[in-house]
Design a protein around this motif. Structure first.
Motif, short mmCIF file in Angstrom:
data_model
loop_
_atom_site.label_atom_id
_atom_site.label_comp_id
_atom_site.label_asym_id
_atom_site.label_seq_id
_atom_site.Cartn_x
_atom_site.Cartn_y
_atom_site.Cartn_z
N ASP A 131 0.50 16.50 2.98
CA ASP A 131 1.25 17.39 2.55
C ASP A 131 1.25 18.37 2.16
O ASP A 131 1.60 19.60 1.72
N ARG A 132 -0.58 19.43 2.32
CA ARG A 132 -0.68 20.47 1.27
C ARG A 132 -0.20 21.97 3.07
O ARG A 132 -0.37 21.67 3.65
N PRO A 133 0.48 23.13 1.68
CA PRO A 133 0.98 24.20 2.56
C PRO A 133 -0.89 24.59 3.79
O PRO A 133 -1.15 25.01 3.55
N ALA A 134 0.02 25.18 4.91
CA ALA A 134 -0.56 25.99 5.94
C ALA A 134 -1.95 26.69 5.30
O ALA A 134 -3.33 27.18 5.28
N THR A 135 -1.49 27.54 3.66
CA THR A 135 -2.87 28.32 3.41
C THR A 135 -3.95 27.54 2.71
O THR A 135 -5.32 28.40 2.39
N GLY A 136 -3.83 26.07 2.72
CA GLY A 136 -4.96 25.96 1.96
C GLY A 136 -4.88 25.56 0.17
O GLY A 136 -5.79 24.84 -0.32
N GLU A 137 -3.93 26.29 0.07
CA GLU A 137 -3.62 26.82 -1.92
C GLU A 137 -2.85 24.69 -2.05
O GLU A 137 -2.33 24.41 -0.85
#
Length: 127
Positions: free
Chosen positions: A118-124
């Motif tokens: 579920d993490r965003p594409a930015t890895g944040e």
């Protein structure tokens, strides 16, 4: 950079620069910003930045070339070793935090798999 008063600033800079290197912000073989640029952006004394960079040179993550500047290593083995070291520290902190909450290995594994997916594409991290 957020300064932590409990640790020397140069060590915090080493940590920040190592992260930039292993995350690819500073790509293998690339020239890194000058001591003055880094000091200005971090709001610290250039001597403090120089001390941090000297430590990176000592560990083989960077190398200074007399007239050309300082460069990130292109040695994949060095980069992988530092990446593994940082990942191990993050994993240890995760394990300590979750065991402190009474979570089982199965529960922690499921949570990690959910968050990884579920993490965003930015890895944040998500909030």
């Amino acid at each position: 950079m957020q300064v932590d008063d409990t640790r020397p600033i140069w060590i915090q800079l080493v940590d920040a620069f190592r992260h930039r290197i292993v995350s690819g912000q500073w790509e293998p073989g690339s020239k890194i910003p000058s001591v003055r640029e880094l000091a200005s952006s971090a709001g610290v004394n250039p001597n403090t930045v120089q001390r941090a960079l000297a430590e990176l040179d000592r560990t083989g993550l960077t190398s200074a070339e007399r007239t050309a500047g300082r460069f990130v290593t292109a040695d994949a083995a060095v980069l992988d070793a530092v990446r593994r070291e940082l990942a191990t520290g993050a994993t240890d902190a995760y394990v300590v935090a979750l065991t402190g909450l009474g979570m089982s290995l199965d529960g922690a594994t499921r949570l990690l798999a959910e968050r990884w997916t579920d993490r965003p594409a930015t890895g944040e991290p998500q909030s």
